[in-house]
Design an enzyme around this catalytic site. Structure first.
Site, PDB file in Angstrom:
ATOM      1  N   LYS A 171       9.090   5.493  14.390  1.00 17.97           N
ATOM      2  CA  LYS A 171       9.390   5.571  15.829  1.00 17.97           C
ATOM      3  C   LYS A 171       8.170   5.873  16.688  1.00 17.97           C
ATOM      4  O   LYS A 171       8.230   5.825  17.903  1.00 17.97           O
ATOM      5  CB  LYS A 171      10.393   6.716  16.083  1.00 17.97           C
ATOM      6  CG  LYS A 171      11.778   6.421  15.621  1.00 17.97           C
ATOM      7  CD  LYS A 171      12.711   7.549  15.982  1.00 17.97           C
ATOM      8  CE  LYS A 171      12.604   8.747  15.067  1.00 17.97           C
ATOM      9  NZ  LYS A 171      13.012   8.531  13.679  1.00 17.97           N
ATOM     10  N   LYS A 221      14.585   9.108  19.815  1.00 19.64           N
ATOM     11  CA  LYS A 221      15.509   7.972  19.747  1.00 19.64           C
ATOM     12  C   LYS A 221      16.102   7.693  21.132  1.00 19.64           C
ATOM     13  O   LYS A 221      16.240   6.537  21.539  1.00 19.64           O
ATOM     14  CB  LYS A 221      16.623   8.259  18.744  1.00 19.64           C
ATOM     15  CG  LYS A 221      16.111   8.311  17.309  1.00 19.64           C
ATOM     16  CD  LYS A 221      17.234   8.649  16.352  1.00 19.64           C
ATOM     17  CE  LYS A 221      16.688   8.810  14.933  1.00 19.64           C
ATOM     18  NZ  LYS A 221      17.649   9.444  14.039  1.00 19.64           N
ATOM     19  N   THR A 244       5.540   3.721   6.804  1.00 18.39           N
ATOM     20  CA  THR A 244       4.939   5.037   6.656  1.00 18.39           C
ATOM     21  C   THR A 244       5.539   5.940   7.730  1.00 18.39           C
ATOM     22  O   THR A 244       6.192   5.475   8.663  1.00 18.39           O
ATOM     23  CB  THR A 244       3.421   5.003   6.906  1.00 18.39           C
ATOM     24  OG1 THR A 244       3.201   4.725   8.302  1.00 18.39           O
ATOM     25  CG2 THR A 244       2.749   3.918   6.089  1.00 18.39           C
ATOM     26  N   ASP A 290      13.631  14.816  17.311  1.00 20.94           N
ATOM     27  CA  ASP A 290      13.822  13.480  16.757  1.00 20.94           C
ATOM     28  C   ASP A 290      14.864  12.709  17.568  1.00 20.94           C
ATOM     29  O   ASP A 290      14.696  11.532  17.871  1.00 20.94           O
ATOM     30  CB  ASP A 290      14.250  13.623  15.289  1.00 20.94           C
ATOM     31  CG  ASP A 290      14.292  12.293  14.599  1.00 20.94           C
ATOM     32  OD1 ASP A 290      13.245  11.609  14.598  1.00 20.94           O
ATOM     33  OD2 ASP A 290      15.366  11.901  14.093  1.00 20.94           O
ATOM     34  N   LEU A 329      22.195   0.337  11.703  1.00 22.24           N
ATOM     35  CA  LEU A 329      23.211  -0.049  12.689  1.00 22.24           C
ATOM     36  C   LEU A 329      22.607  -0.978  13.749  1.00 22.24           C
ATOM     37  O   LEU A 329      21.466  -0.799  14.154  1.00 22.24           O
ATOM     38  CB  LEU A 329      23.784   1.198  13.380  1.00 22.24           C
ATOM     39  CG  LEU A 329      24.515   2.186  12.485  1.00 22.24           C
ATOM     40  CD1 LEU A 329      24.967   3.393  13.311  1.00 22.24           C
ATOM     41  CD2 LEU A 329      25.741   1.525  11.852  1.00 22.24           C
ATOM     42  N   VAL A 382      16.317   3.444  15.758  1.00 22.79           N
ATOM     43  CA  VAL A 382      17.490   4.272  16.047  1.00 22.79           C
ATOM     44  C   VAL A 382      18.672   3.757  15.231  1.00 22.79           C
ATOM     45  O   VAL A 382      18.852   2.558  15.084  1.00 22.79           O
ATOM     46  CB  VAL A 382      17.894   4.257  17.549  1.00 22.79           C
ATOM     47  CG1 VAL A 382      16.968   5.096  18.368  1.00 22.79           C
ATOM     48  CG2 VAL A 382      17.965   2.861  18.090  1.00 22.79           C
ATOM     49  N   ALA A 423       0.854  -1.180   0.000  1.00 18.30           N
ATOM     50  CA  ALA A 423       0.000   0.000   0.000  1.00 18.30           C
ATOM     51  C   ALA A 423       0.890   1.228   0.000  1.00 18.30           C
ATOM     52  O   ALA A 423       1.833   1.323   0.781  1.00 18.30           O
ATOM     53  CB  ALA A 423      -0.896  -0.001   1.220  1.00 18.30           C
TER      54      ALA A 423
END
Ligand code: ADP
Ligand code: ASP
Ligand code: MG
Length: 830
Positions: A590, A693, A566, A689, A624, A620, A515
């Protein structure tokens, strides 16, 4: 003598009949053969529908004309392929049967019910009509064939529709053909399924049946009574598989099975052979073969006494079956405990009613006895037990009889189970892994089978998951991808590129739904990924999460995973519904993990409850290895004592540039031009942001913390306004240059640099500028790189540091892909 049985699947069309006849002719070259044929595929079901329809007032004409048409079409097609085929002689034999069928069905319309003798007469028509067609093909091919009426050879007692053969009587009837005194033909042809039934001593035989799917049993009786060396069952699959190949796509063909294994498999619902078929063959040591008339060169499965040449290599389980349409009856109450004869009373009451019991379990407290019967008998059993225990029920010594309709029995079967430990454990683990509720458990007395009673709706899914645990052939993943923008799209391309290689390694990954803003496409077989973008554009319908949830609930794929790529704010609120539908979730989004602590816990509880996984490695540090590393550290008992991290590529770039003497405003503009920042660089510079995290890392480390608890130290000097448009903000940036230059100058004296990131110290999380010296692992981190520095009880004094690019579509998509693949290693039991 060799006996061959051709089922409906080998009689499904003119072509099939012609192919099957070739097989008969091939075998008849070297042996005398007896052949048992079923009705044309689907006809017996149509006859049953006609009986039900007419008995409830429907009329017969349309049924009979449909049957006439089907058979006439087959004959016409045979005739065009084989001009010697005599349609007239076939019609002379079958037309009277159609007329009789018309009369019998019309009688039902008048009567409003169907007596057993009439039922048998009608149901047997399919075989009675098919056999003369096969006979005519054999005659057209100049074969020596004799069509015999099975009702003159097979005699049964007991249930008229599902009788037990009277073998002595049958052996007498076959005697002349066994010793060769009857008129000989190379091929003896018998219609399957039908027989003569004798209600009691001295009674006249009337028509009876051997039960649905009973032509297999016919062949076993014919083979046994004629002294055949072998009976071949020709059907539409290459032999007997480890599970029904229609349910389990990667079921494995079994080369050899013992009589006992095959008996148990068919008793517990494997449709490949009628459950009573093997007993008469085992009694005489006659080998049975399951073969494919659509692929006659395949070896097939041998069923015999064993041991076989390669028995040693066989695993403990050789097959998994599922018996549907069962009901579980439970008798419980204080009156059951310690009282002798309760079980005997239950089972004789049920057996006196002529109902067979499929499986019995008793709770260890002796408080409850449960058993399964065919669903059709559930009410009758309930009534029988109610009257048997009416006294105990009225005095409350026994509770009202409990009936759980709509059950299925899933069984694993194998001779090797006795010797191998842990088989039952694996069986129940596999069911638990998909949250299948087990209502009861039973082990066959021969220790050759273990069964679990489950809800009927879970049946197919249970077979698939148990199969995966025991045979661990191909592990499958079904991806439902929401959000196919930069990250999601790259991930789908990566899956498309790796699909073939993964399949070679035993992982079958399929994307069932995609979608994006253009709409949603859906394919239960898996979307071909070469041109998914065009497919979504062309065929996309309105995106609808509920459609996916319902699909998964109904079809219960074995390992469904919902991938949220999304940036949606609302979708994460539906994660609980997605887990409850039985899907795992993988996401770089997140949002879910940074909502309230309450929701954070609920997500994990629900996922655990449903035995699905919640995977968010890319929350995060993109690709990695952060989350997984942390989880492993803490699971093994380590403790976080401190954390510093640069968790934003744009901030890493901007602050790195300050080291080189760049002005702050220039560094921000450059980063923006390189698209390292969000379109509005304030989104990065404010640190929200980074705070999300940091929150996730703190929670992963066991802290109970909300986003509001994080201390936000603004990088901007007091009084600097962040209001206005992006352009206005950018225009104002040079005002900050001297502020940062001063800071840098004072730091330079101590050889320190300025970084922006998050810290965890003494149970507090903060986001802001950090002054770091050359000994600090963050010192050299710039140019868009991320770094995570974990001080833990074990990693001390040198902390555990993970460094690398923490953003970018390629690495993030690969991180999500990696999460998706984690769902397989996790439940693999090789
Ligand atoms: P026929 O008409 O030849 O008697 P059936 O339809 O009665 O054929 O039985 C064959 C079918 O049994 C196969 O097409 C397959 O779908 C089903 N089946 C169920 N369990 C198994 C199994 N373990 N191995 C092979 N086939 C199975
Ligand atoms: N034609 C019968 C049935 O469908 C018997 C058989 O095919 O074995 O039940
Ligand atoms: Mg069959």
């Amino acid at each position: 003598m060799l006996t061959l049985k051709f089922g409906g699947t080998s009689m499904g069309s003119a072509r099939r009949i012609l192919d099957s006849v070739e097989i008969m002719i091939g075998r008849a070259k070297s042996d005398r053969i007896s052949v048992v044929v079923s009705a044309v595929a689907g006809i017996s079901n149509k006859l049953q529908t006609a009986i039900d329809g007419c008995a409830s007032g429907g009329t017969a004409e349309s049924f009979v004309s449909e049957l006439r048409r089907i058979h006439a079409d087959i004959c016409a097609e045979i005739k065009s392929a084989l001009p010697e085929f005599s349609t007239e002689s076939v019609n002379a034999k079958i037309e009277p049967l159609f007329s009789e069928l018309e009369k019998l069905l019309a009688g039902l319309t008048v009567f409003g019910e169907c007596p057993d003798t009439v039922h048998c007469r009608i149901m047997g028509m399919g075989e009675l009509i098919c056999a003369p067609i096969v006979e005519a093909v054999l005659l057209a091919k100049k074969q020596s064939v004799l069509l015999l009426d099975s009702r003159k050879f097979i005699y049964t007692t007991g249930d008229q529709k599902e009788g037990e053969p009277d073998y002595a009587h049958c052996a007498d009837a076959f005697a002349d053909y066994r010793d060769g005194s009857a008129p000989l033909a190379q091929i003896l042809l018998f219609p399957g399924f039908i027989c003569s039934w004798i209600s009691g001593t001295g009674a006249k035989p009337v028509m009876g049946l051997l039960g649905r799917n009973g032509s297999d049993f016919s062949a076993a009786i014919v083979g046994s009574c004629l002294g055949s060396s072998k009976v071949e069952f020709w059907t539409d699959v290459d032999g007997i598989y480890t599970a029904d190949p229609r349910v389990v796509k990667d079921a494995v063909l079994v080369d050899d099975m013992t009589y006992e294994e095959a008996m148990e498999l068919s008793f517990f619902g494997s449709k490949v052979l009628h459950p009573k078929t093997l007993a008469p063959l085992a009694a005489k040591g006659i080998e049975a073969w399951s073969l494919n008339s659509h692929n006659p060169s395949a070896r097939g499965t041998r069923i015999g006494k064993g041991p076989f040449e390669n028995s040693a290599k066989k695993g403990p389980v050789c097959g998994i079956s599922c018996l549907k349409d069962c009901a579980m009856i439970s008798v419980s109450g204080s009156g059951m405990k310690g009282r002798k004869g309760m079980a005997a009373r239950i089972f004789s009451a049920v057996s006196n009613a002529g109902i067979s019991i499929l499986l019995i379990t008793q709770s260890s407290s002796e408080y409850t006895i449960s058993f399964c019967v065919r669903k059709a008998f559930a009410n009758e059993v309930q009534d029988v037990l109610k009257s048997e225990f009416s006294l105990e029920i009225s005095t409350k010594l026994i509770n009202p009889i409990k009936v759980q309709a709509d059950c299925a029995i899933v069984s694993i079967i194998g001779d090797g189970m006795k010797e191998k430990r842990g088989v039952a454990g694996t069986f129940f683990d596999s069911l638990a892994s998909r949250d299948v509720n087990i209502l009861a458990i039973a082990q066959g007395s021969s220790e050759r089978s273990i069964s679990a009673v489950i809800k009927a709706e879970d049946g197919d899914m249970a077979v698939r998951v148990v199969h995966q645990f025991f045979f661990n052939t191909v592990q499958s993943i079904q991806v439902f991808a929401f959000g196919a923008g930069t990250i999601g799209g790259t991930m789908l391309d990566q899956i498309g590129e790796q699909q073939k290689m993964l399949l070679e390694q035993g992982i079958d990954i399929r994307v069932m739904a995609i979608a994006n803003i253009d709409g949603m496409i859906f394919n239960a077989e898996g979307i071909s990924l070469g041109d998914w973008r065009d497919q979504v554009k062309k065929n996309g319908t309105k995106t609808n999460l509920d459609e996916i949830i319902n699909f998964v609930k109904e079809t219960k794929p074995i390992n469904p995973i919902f991938v949220d790529c999304t940036a949606s704010y609302d979708l994460p609120e539906r994660y609980l519904d997605i887990f409850k539908a039985g899907m795992s979730i993988a996401t770089p989004n997140k949002r879910a993990n940074s909502m309230s602590m309450d929701f954070y816990k609920k997500l994990r509880d629900t996922a655990n409850e449903m035995h699905v996984r919640f995977l968010y490695e890319t929350n995060v540090g993109a690709g990695l290895p952060i989350i997984d590393t942390l989880q492993n550290l803490f699971k093994s008992g380590d403790k976080l004592t401190g954390f510093n991290g640069i968790m934003s590529g744009s901030l890493s770039y901007i602050f790195g540039k300050l080291d080189e003497g760049k002005k702050f405003s220039e560094a921000v503009l450059e980063a923006k031009q390189l698209r390292y920042t969000e379109p509005d660089p304030r989104d990065d510079l404010k640190g929200t942001d980074v705070a999300r995290k940091a929150l996730i890392i703190a929670r992963e480390s066991g802290m109970n913390i909300e986003l509001e608890d994080i201390e936000m130290r603004s990088i901007f000097p007091q009084g600097f306004s962040l209001e206005g448009s992006v352009e206005e903000f950018l225009a104002k940036l040079p005002e900050l240059d001297s502020y940062f230059e001063e800071k840098m100058a004072s730091l330079r004296k101590d050889k320190k640099v300025l970084r922006m990131g998050a810290s965890i110290k003494d149970g507090k999380v903060s986001v802001g500028m950090l002054e770091v010296g050359p000994e600090d692992p963050l010192f050299g981190v710039r140019g868009g790189e991320n770094a995570f520095v974990f001080h833990t009880a074990r990693y001390t004094p040198i902390p555990l540091t993970v460094r690398g690019y923490g953003a970018g579509a390629g690495v993030t998509a690969a991180g999500v892909f990696g999460d998706i693949l984690r769902t397989v290693s996790w439940n693999s039991h090789s």
